[in-house]
Enzyme design. Structure first.
Site, PDB file in Angstrom:
ATOM      1  N   ASN A  14     -39.886   0.686 -25.899  1.00 38.57           N
ATOM      2  CA  ASN A  14     -39.075   1.434 -25.591  1.00 38.57           C
ATOM      3  C   ASN A  14     -39.086   2.014 -23.953  1.00 38.57           C
ATOM      4  O   ASN A  14     -38.132   2.028 -23.351  1.00 38.57           O
ATOM      5  CB  ASN A  14     -38.875   2.905 -26.438  1.00 38.57           C
ATOM      6  CG  ASN A  14     -38.117   2.409 -27.798  1.00 38.57           C
ATOM      7  OD1 ASN A  14     -36.951   2.147 -27.656  1.00 38.57           O
ATOM      8  ND2 ASN A  14     -38.649   2.471 -28.824  1.00 38.57           N
ATOM      9  N   LEU A  93     -45.269  18.695 -30.962  1.00 37.43           N
ATOM     10  CA  LEU A  93     -45.130  19.529 -29.736  1.00 37.43           C
ATOM     11  C   LEU A  93     -45.117  21.001 -30.177  1.00 37.43           C
ATOM     12  O   LEU A  93     -44.071  21.172 -31.002  1.00 37.43           O
ATOM     13  CB  LEU A  93     -44.255  19.131 -28.764  1.00 37.43           C
ATOM     14  CG  LEU A  93     -44.701  17.780 -28.215  1.00 37.43           C
ATOM     15  CD1 LEU A  93     -43.391  17.063 -27.489  1.00 37.43           C
ATOM     16  CD2 LEU A  93     -45.655  17.757 -27.164  1.00 37.43           C
ATOM     17  N   HIS A 109     -36.325   8.509 -32.596  1.00 36.08           N
ATOM     18  CA  HIS A 109     -36.735   8.586 -34.120  1.00 36.08           C
ATOM     19  C   HIS A 109     -36.610   7.320 -35.002  1.00 36.08           C
ATOM     20  O   HIS A 109     -35.265   7.107 -35.011  1.00 36.08           O
ATOM     21  CB  HIS A 109     -36.607   9.916 -34.625  1.00 36.08           C
ATOM     22  CG  HIS A 109     -37.258  10.064 -36.082  1.00 36.08           C
ATOM     23  ND1 HIS A 109     -38.499  10.211 -36.328  1.00 36.08           N
ATOM     24  CD2 HIS A 109     -36.594   9.978 -37.199  1.00 36.08           C
ATOM     25  CE1 HIS A 109     -38.765  10.294 -37.465  1.00 36.08           C
ATOM     26  NE2 HIS A 109     -37.674   9.966 -38.054  1.00 36.08           N
ATOM     27  N   THR A 141     -36.287  19.847 -30.377  1.00 36.81           N
ATOM     28  CA  THR A 141     -36.303  21.096 -30.589  1.00 36.81           C
ATOM     29  C   THR A 141     -37.519  21.383 -31.048  1.00 36.81           C
ATOM     30  O   THR A 141     -38.251  20.483 -31.772  1.00 36.81           O
ATOM     31  CB  THR A 141     -35.007  21.976 -31.203  1.00 36.81           C
ATOM     32  OG1 THR A 141     -35.009  21.162 -32.765  1.00 36.81           O
ATOM     33  CG2 THR A 141     -33.895  21.535 -30.545  1.00 36.81           C
ATOM     34  N   GLU A 174     -33.224  -0.313 -30.930  1.00 39.52           N
ATOM     35  CA  GLU A 174     -33.594   1.039 -30.225  1.00 39.52           C
ATOM     36  C   GLU A 174     -33.843   0.660 -28.736  1.00 39.52           C
ATOM     37  O   GLU A 174     -33.192   1.508 -27.860  1.00 39.52           O
ATOM     38  CB  GLU A 174     -35.213   1.578 -30.556  1.00 39.52           C
ATOM     39  CG  GLU A 174     -35.254   1.871 -31.885  1.00 39.52           C
ATOM     40  CD  GLU A 174     -36.590   2.440 -32.387  1.00 39.52           C
ATOM     41  OE1 GLU A 174     -37.378   2.866 -31.492  1.00 39.52           O
ATOM     42  OE2 GLU A 174     -37.174   2.123 -33.440  1.00 39.52           O
TER      43      GLU A 174
HETATM   44  N1  NHR Z   1     -42.250  17.985 -31.396  1.00 41.55           N
HETATM   45  C1  NHR Z   1     -41.242  18.880 -31.704  1.00 41.55           C
HETATM   46  N2  NHR Z   1     -41.464  20.087 -31.577  1.00 41.55           N
HETATM   47  N3  NHR Z   1     -40.013  18.580 -32.186  1.00 41.55           N
HETATM   48  C2  NHR Z   1     -39.661  17.215 -32.429  1.00 41.55           C
HETATM   49  O1  NHR Z   1     -38.543  16.842 -32.539  1.00 41.55           O
HETATM   50  C3  NHR Z   1     -40.692  16.208 -32.061  1.00 41.55           C
HETATM   51  C4  NHR Z   1     -41.936  16.860 -31.609  1.00 41.55           C
HETATM   52  C5  NHR Z   1     -43.008  15.793 -31.385  1.00 41.55           C
HETATM   53  C6  NHR Z   1     -42.814  14.283 -31.388  1.00 41.55           C
HETATM   54  C7  NHR Z   1     -41.646  12.545 -32.419  1.00 41.55           C
HETATM   55  C8  NHR Z   1     -41.600  12.176 -33.689  1.00 41.55           C
HETATM   56  C9  NHR Z   1     -40.802  11.114 -34.317  1.00 41.55           C
HETATM   57  O2  NHR Z   1     -40.108  10.433 -33.575  1.00 41.55           O
HETATM   58  C10 NHR Z   1     -41.595  13.885 -31.985  1.00 41.55           C
HETATM   59  C11 NHR Z   1     -40.528  14.798 -32.301  1.00 41.55           C
HETATM   60  C12 NHR Z   1     -45.299  12.431 -34.537  1.00 41.55           C
HETATM   61  C13 NHR Z   1     -45.297  13.156 -35.841  1.00 41.55           C
HETATM   62  C14 NHR Z   1     -46.666  13.472 -36.320  1.00 41.55           C
HETATM   63  O3  NHR Z   1     -46.644  13.783 -37.449  1.00 41.55           O
HETATM   64  C15 NHR Z   1     -44.227  13.488 -36.297  1.00 41.55           C
HETATM   65  C16 NHR Z   1     -42.760  13.265 -35.889  1.00 41.55           C
HETATM   66  C17 NHR Z   1     -42.763  12.521 -34.448  1.00 41.55           C
HETATM   67  C18 NHR Z   1     -44.165  12.347 -33.746  1.00 41.55           C
HETATM   68  N4  NHR Z   1     -47.622  13.288 -35.611  1.00 41.55           N
HETATM   69  C19 NHR Z   1     -49.117  13.763 -36.090  1.00 41.55           C
HETATM   70  C20 NHR Z   1     -49.528  15.198 -35.488  1.00 41.55           C
HETATM   71  O4  NHR Z   1     -50.307  15.646 -36.277  1.00 41.55           O
HETATM   72  C21 NHR Z   1     -50.171  12.584 -35.596  1.00 41.55           C
HETATM   73  C22 NHR Z   1     -50.044  11.329 -35.931  1.00 41.55           C
HETATM   74  C23 NHR Z   1     -50.678  10.299 -35.262  1.00 41.55           C
HETATM   75  O5  NHR Z   1     -51.367  10.551 -34.304  1.00 41.55           O
HETATM   76  O6  NHR Z   1     -50.462   9.268 -35.578  1.00 41.55           O
HETATM   77  O7  NHR Z   1     -48.819  15.453 -34.226  1.00 41.55           O
HETATM   78  O8  NHR Z   1     -41.152  10.724 -35.569  1.00 41.55           O
HETATM   79  C1  GAR Z   2     -40.422   3.179 -32.124  1.00 41.61           C
HETATM   80  O1  GAR Z   2     -40.136   2.545 -33.205  1.00 41.61           O
HETATM   81  C2  GAR Z   2     -40.202   4.594 -32.017  1.00 41.61           C
HETATM   82  O2  GAR Z   2     -38.829   4.864 -32.821  1.00 41.61           O
HETATM   83  C3  GAR Z   2     -41.127   5.000 -33.042  1.00 41.61           C
HETATM   84  O3  GAR Z   2     -42.271   4.371 -32.795  1.00 41.61           O
HETATM   85  C4  GAR Z   2     -42.012   3.245 -32.209  1.00 41.61           C
HETATM   86  C5  GAR Z   2     -42.536   3.332 -30.515  1.00 41.61           C
HETATM   87  O4  GAR Z   2     -42.463   1.905 -30.278  1.00 41.61           O
HETATM   88  N1  GAR Z   2     -41.326   6.584 -32.736  1.00 41.61           N
HETATM   89  C6  GAR Z   2     -41.993   7.210 -33.645  1.00 41.61           C
HETATM   90  O5  GAR Z   2     -42.483   6.974 -34.848  1.00 41.61           O
HETATM   91  C7  GAR Z   2     -42.370   8.783 -33.066  1.00 41.61           C
HETATM   92  N2  GAR Z   2     -43.135   9.283 -34.338  1.00 41.61           N
HETATM   93  P1  GAR Z   2     -42.849   1.598 -28.782  1.00 41.61           P
HETATM   94  O6  GAR Z   2     -44.127   2.265 -28.364  1.00 41.61           O
HETATM   95  O7  GAR Z   2     -43.134   0.235 -28.675  1.00 41.61           O
HETATM   96  O8  GAR Z   2     -41.673   2.383 -27.988  1.00 41.61           O
END
Ligand code: NHR
Ligand code: GAR
Length: 210
Positions: A14, A93, A109, A141, A174
Site C-alpha cells: 500500500n 496505538l 483495514h 480514533t 486497496e
Molecule cells: N490504533 C487505534 N487506536 N485505532 C485504530 O483504529 C488502529 C490502531 C492501530 C492500528 C490498524 C488495524 C487494522 O487495520 C490499526 C488501527 C493491529 C491490530 C492488532 O491486534 C489490530 C488492528 C489493526 C492493527 N495488533 C496486535 C497488537 O497487540 C499485534 C499483532 C501483530 O504484531 O501481528 O498490537 O487491522
Molecule cells: C493490507 O491488506 C492491509 O489492509 C492490511 O495488511 C495488509 C498490508 O499489506 N492491514 C492490516 O491488517 C492492519 N492490521 P501491505 O504491507 O502490502 O500494504
C-alpha cells in the site's frame, strides 16, 4: 505541499501504491518518511530505493505501549507531517498517540467496517459466509477500527475460494482506493460531520467495486 509519514510493519504494497500515485501526479503530497516497528519490513528497502527517508522504532525495545508510542511520535514529528498514514501497520496505538494526531491519522483495514474489526479478517469473512468483502479507509480514533469511514472497496466472494485468494483480490483494490483517499485529504476535500465523512468534490467515488 502536504507532508506525509507512512507507518508500515511488513511488505508495504500500500505504501508502494502511494509512492506510485505521487510519481504519476495523482497525489499532491510529499512522502517524507516511512517508519516501521520491524527492522525486517520489506517495505523499508522499497522506500529507500525511492529516495524516501526511513526509520525503525522496534516495539520490542520498549517496556510498554505508552513508551513505544512516545518514541514513535517523536520519530514521526521529526518529519513535521500534516498526515500520518498507517499502511499494514500492526501495532494498536494508545489513546494519547491517537489524540496527538487527531484528524490527521488514516488507516486501511482489510474488511468492510464495521464488520470484522481486528485481525484475520479474510478468514472471518469466509467463515461467516459473506458474499461481499473488502477494505475500508478510515480516520483512526482510540476505538480500534471504528473511526470515520472515508472510502470502501468491495469484491464479491467467490464460492470455494480460500483466504489468500480473497486477500489478493481485496489488496488489488486497496491499491486503488487508498491513494485516492489520501489525495482527497491532500486537496482538503474531506469534511467530517457527526462522524460521517463527506468529500466536497461531487464527482468523488467513495465506493470502489470489483
Ligand atoms: N490504533 C487505534 N487506536 N485505532 C485504530 O483504529 C488502529 C490502531 C492501530 C492500528 C490498524 C488495524 C487494522 O487495520 C490499526 C488501527 C493491529 C491490530 C492488532 O491486534 C489490530 C488492528 C489493526 C492493527 N495488533 C496486535 C497488537 O497487540 C499485534 C499483532 C501483530 O504484531 O501481528 O498490537 O487491522
Ligand atoms: C493490507 O491488506 C492491509 O489492509 C492490511 O495488511 C495488509 C498490508 O499489506 N492491514 C492490516 O491488517 C492492519 N492490521 P501491505 O504491507 O502490502 O500494504
Amino acid at each position: 505541499m502536504l507532508r506525509i509519514v507512512v507507518l508500515i510493519s511488513g511488505r508495504g504494497s500500500n505504501m508502494e501504491a502511494l509512492i506510485r500515485a505521487r510519481a504519476a501526479g495523482d497525489l499532491p503530497a510529499d512522502i517524507v518518511a516511512v517508519i516501521s516497528n520491524r527492522a525486517d519490513a520489506a517495505g523499508l528497502a522499497t522506500a529507500a530505493a525511492s529516495g524516501i527517508a526511513t526509520a525503525v522504532v522496534p516495539h520490542g525495545a520498549f517496556s510498554d505501549r505508552a513508551a513505544f508510542d512516545a518514541e514513535l511520535a517523536r520519530a514521526i514529528d521529526a518529519f513535521r507531517p500534516g498526515l500520518v498514514v498507517l499502511a499494514g501497520f500492526m501495532r494498536i496505538l494508545t489513546p494519547a498517540f491517537v489524540t496527538h494526531y487527531a484528524g490527521r491519522l488514516m488507516n486501511i483495514h482489510p474488511s468492510l467496517l464495521p464488520a470484522f474489526p481486528g485481525l484475520r479478517t479474510h478468514e472471518r469473512a469466509l467463515e461467516a459466509g459473506c458474499k461481499v468483502h473488502g477494505a475500508t479507509v478510515h480516520f483512526v480514533t482510540a476505538d480500534l477500527d471504528h473511526g470515520p469511514i472515508i472510502a470502501q472497496a468491495a469484491v464479491p466472494v467467490r464460492p470455494g475460494e480460500d483466504a489468500a485468494q480473497l486477500a489478493k483480490r481485496v489488496l488489488a483494490l486497496e491499491h486503488v482506493v487508498y491513494p485516492r483517499a489520501v489525495a482527497w485529504f491532500a486537496r482538503g476535500e474531506l469534511v467530517v460531520e457527526n462522524g460521517v465523512v463527506r468529500v466536497t468534490d461531487p464527482a468523488a467515488r467513495q465506493l470502489v467495486m470489483a
